[in-house]
Design an enzyme around this catalytic site. Structure first.
Site, mmCIF file in Angstrom:
data_model
loop_
_atom_site.group_PDB
_atom_site.id
_atom_site.type_symbol
_atom_site.label_atom_id
_atom_site.label_comp_id
_atom_site.label_asym_id
_atom_site.label_seq_id
_atom_site.Cartn_x
_atom_site.Cartn_y
_atom_site.Cartn_z
ATOM 1 N N THR A 46 4.013 2.596 2.864
ATOM 2 C CA THR A 46 4.565 1.531 3.699
ATOM 3 C C THR A 46 6.095 1.506 3.703
ATOM 4 O O THR A 46 6.685 0.747 4.465
ATOM 5 C CB THR A 46 4.045 0.164 3.232
ATOM 6 O OG1 THR A 46 4.231 0.038 1.814
ATOM 7 C CG2 THR A 46 2.566 0.011 3.554
ATOM 8 N N GLY A 47 6.736 2.298 2.866
ATOM 9 C CA GLY A 47 8.186 2.397 2.916
ATOM 10 C C GLY A 47 8.912 1.767 1.756
ATOM 11 O O GLY A 47 10.093 1.429 1.881
ATOM 12 N N LYS A 48 8.258 1.613 0.610
ATOM 13 C CA LYS A 48 8.923 0.978 -0.544
ATOM 14 C C LYS A 48 10.061 1.856 -1.068
ATOM 15 O O LYS A 48 11.173 1.382 -1.297
ATOM 16 C CB LYS A 48 7.887 0.712 -1.646
ATOM 17 C CG LYS A 48 6.749 -0.205 -1.222
ATOM 18 C CD LYS A 48 5.807 -0.496 -2.364
ATOM 19 C CE LYS A 48 5.036 0.736 -2.797
ATOM 20 N NZ LYS A 48 4.148 1.258 -1.735
ATOM 21 N N THR A 49 9.784 3.136 -1.255
ATOM 22 C CA THR A 49 10.818 4.040 -1.760
ATOM 23 C C THR A 49 11.904 4.254 -0.715
ATOM 24 O O THR A 49 13.087 4.356 -1.056
ATOM 25 C CB THR A 49 10.193 5.387 -2.164
ATOM 26 O OG1 THR A 49 9.134 5.157 -3.096
ATOM 27 C CG2 THR A 49 11.225 6.286 -2.812
ATOM 28 N N GLU B 155 -23.794 11.299 19.041
ATOM 29 C CA GLU B 155 -22.494 10.707 19.385
ATOM 30 C C GLU B 155 -22.588 9.852 20.646
ATOM 31 O O GLU B 155 -21.910 8.825 20.759
ATOM 32 C CB GLU B 155 -21.449 11.810 19.560
ATOM 33 C CG GLU B 155 -21.215 12.673 18.324
ATOM 34 C CD GLU B 155 -20.813 11.863 17.104
ATOM 35 O OE1 GLU B 155 -20.254 10.759 17.271
ATOM 36 O OE2 GLU B 155 -21.078 12.315 15.975
ATOM 37 N N PRO C 295 0.829 -1.208 0.000
ATOM 38 C CA PRO C 295 0.000 0.000 0.000
ATOM 39 C C PRO C 295 0.865 1.262 0.000
ATOM 40 O O PRO C 295 2.046 1.213 0.375
ATOM 41 C CB PRO C 295 -0.815 -0.125 1.295
ATOM 42 C CG PRO C 295 -0.720 -1.565 1.684
ATOM 43 C CD PRO C 295 0.593 -2.053 1.170
#
Length: 612
Positions: free
Chosen positions: A207-210, A426, A204
């Site tokens: 998530t820290g791919k780059t 609420e 997604p």
């Protein structure tokens, strides 16, 4: 970046300066007489008449050029006979007789230097500019469009290592193997092992791919080329394929090396969906990429690393072994991973002693690394705005509310009637959530307007990460969503538009329970949903049209039945706990915000009737 390639911004600046200089010289040449301060050009005969009439104050003889000052104060210039003519001797005698100051200067080449400067300089500049452009065009396509936009990343540039990446230890171990192979290939080749030619990072957004790719660049002792998928395709035909060729040629020349393609779905989408068919420019770029990764020629020493959050739209030929041999999923972080990520993003921040990162990790289920980084930054900004020396837990709580529900809307005016309706709405959500066994615990209730259209909110947070959800949990969630509408009807005997978003979410959950999860008693364990992927427009989930109208009607009846049951259940709970509902609503009207412990304190003397 290739040293021969000049950044586009510098090229535009150079072109602009050249145009300004050329236009300036042309204007100077055109308006030169008027720029000389009102100099009058006189005929030589007129000059002689002025000398005879005593109208000359000062004269300078420079070759055959004569210039000076008239008695009126105006300057003049004239062209006389060739230098050495006897007429100058007569002029000198007459000027001596009138007491006029005159000077003789030898001609020093000014007659040819000034015209050369004014007339030839623009031509020289234009020729030099086009010569420079022609040199840049050699080997790079028209205006170097065919050259790769890949940037060479070094350790000094990135400064990121695997120590800066947290929460994805299994993924780090997988990619660390690539770095180790490039550092010591003999350890693997002696056993006959071959490193994967391509590694695809899937997960997604956020998530820290780059970030993981930056860490690989910081750890690897080999050249690392980084490029985005959108950098390949331009408006010119053939540019994308040329850039792919150029990128791999540079990589092969510097092998072993790594090529990182971010957002590869921009160029790697499935073929056959474009308007131009097989001649579509994007498809030609993809074909060249496929050929370079695993074509007729060997591609030894070049590892392709790519990242995407849309693996479903990639071409199957790109995903086969030999191209992307390994697909690594970068998941959303779990509880312990979120705490580790928070420690990384707060290591350079001054935290107060009351900050507990484990509590923050429990309060942020579903957050990815980018969300957690933003949360820490928002907390720091809030603390700085209040001139605090350290970031406190209250700053993180307010930052979490900002991220989840938006900014406070202090300028909005709400009538007392509307405020009471919001409070009961609420309170209904919170009380139903507190009474149901499978509902997430209520963390906070607020009737402070936030964000876009949110006049209040009830925040429920799970105590742990869940990867599968039971029917009881979904049914309790449906019941909680109807708690607001049920409370309004019990108190005011009317309905408002405040439950619109609740109804939308409830309907979506009920549809999925019946159509996809097989949780309908009447229909049984059946999945009637169908994933249909439009590879040109994207993916969407649509209902299958392969079943009968009678079955469709039955599906609709089951969805409506489920929604009505959940609503009746919520209303029954609130009727049996009317005293608790009124107490919570009154506390909200007084304090506007109630935390989890404050909710329990408000209901300590009331015996609650739980769900049956």
């Amino acid at each position: 970046m290739d040293r021969r390639t000049v950044p586009p911004r510098n090229l535009r600046t150079l072109t602009f300066l050249l145009v300004v200089v050329v236009l300036g010289l042309i204007l100077v040449q055109t308006f030169r007489p008027s720029l000389q301060g009102g100099v009058n050009e006189l005929a030589f005969s007129h000059f002689q008449e002025l000398v005879a009439a005593g109208q000359i104050r000062e004269v300078v003889f420079e070759g055959s050029r004569i210039e000076g000052l008239l008695a009126s104060g105006e300057r003049f210039v004239t062209q006389g006979p060739p230098e050495g003519s006897p007429i100058y001797a007569d002029l000198a005698k007459e000027l001596d007789a009138q007491g006029v100051t005159y000077t003789f200067r030898p001609s020093g080449g000014r007659a040819w230097f000034v015209p050369l400067l004014v007339y030839m300089l623009p031509v020289i500049l234009v020729v030099a500019y086009f010569t420079y452009m022609m040199r840049r065009m050699q080997g790079g396509g028209a205006l170097s469009f065919g050259q790769s936009r890949a940037k060479l990343v070094t350790k000094e540039f990135t400064k990121v290592t695997f120590k800066d990446v947290a929460g994805i230890d299994e993924v780090i171990e997988e990619v660390r193997e690539i770095v180790e192979y490039l550092k010591s290939p003999g350890r693997y080749t002696r056993l006959g092992a071959e490193i994967p030619k391509g590694v695809l990072l899937v997960g997604p957004p956020g998530t820290g791919k780059t970030l993981l790719a930056r860490a690989i660049a910081g750890e690897a002792a080999v050249p690392f080329y980084s490029i985005s998928g959108s950098d390949f395709v331009e408006m010119f035909v053939g540019v994308g394929a040329a850039r792919v060729r150029d990128m791999f040629n540079k990589a092969k020349a510097n092998a072993p090396c790594i090529i990182f393609i971010d957002e590869i779905d921009a160029v790697g989408r499935k073929r056959g969906a474009g308007i131009g068919g097989g001649h579509d420019e994007r498809e030609q770029t993809l074909n060249q990429l496929l050929a370079e990764m695993d074509g007729f020629e060997a591609n030894t020493g070049v590892i392709v690393l790519a990242a995407t959050n849309r693996p479903d739209v990639l071409d199957p030929a790109l995903l086969r072994p030999g191209r992307f041999d390994r697909k690594i999923v970068v998941p959303r972080p779990d509880l312990h991973s979120r705490e580790a990520i928070l420690r990384i993003h707060t290591r350079n921040k001054r935290l107060a002693p009351d900050v507990d990162l484990s509590i923050l990790a429990r309060r942020t289920p579903g957050f990815v690394g980018a969300d957690l980084e933003n949360l820490c930054n928002e907390a720091a900004l809030l603390a700085a705005r209040q001139h605090k020396d350290r970031i406190e837990m209250a700053d993180f709580a307010e930052a979490l509310d900002r991220v989840l529900t938006g900014l406070k809307r202090r300028g909005i005016y709400i009538t007392e009637r509307e405020k009471e309706q919001i409070a009961y709405h609420e309170a209904g959500h919170a009380l139903v959530g507190k009474l149901l066994p499978y509902a997430d615990p209520v963390h906070k209730i607020s009737i402070v307007p936030r964000g876009e259209g949110a006049l209040g909110f009830t925040l429920q947070l799970p105590t742990e990460d869940r990867y599968i959800v039971s029917r009881d949990e979904l049914y309790d969630k449906l019941t909680v969503l109807f708690g607001g509408r049920a409370a309004e009807e019990i108190k005011f005997s009317s309905q408002t538009t405040g439950a619109a978003e609740d109804l939308k979410q409830a309907t979506e959950i009920a549809k999925r329970m019946v159509v996809e999860y097989g949780m309908s008693e009447a229909l049984g364990p059946i999945n009637l949903g169908a994933e249909r992927v439009n590879i040109f427009l994207g993916e969407e989930i649509v209902k299958s049209d392969e079943h009968s109208e009678e079955l469709s009607a039955q599906v609709d009846r089951e969805i409506i039945k489920l929604l009505r049951q959940a609503y009746a259940r919520a209303k029954d709970l609130l009727v049996r706990n009317r005293q608790a509902l009124d107490r919570l609503a009154q506390e909200l009207l007084k304090r506007e915000v109630l935390e989890g412990e404050e909710i329990d304190a408000a209901l300590t003397d009331i015996v609650l009737q739980p769900a049956t």
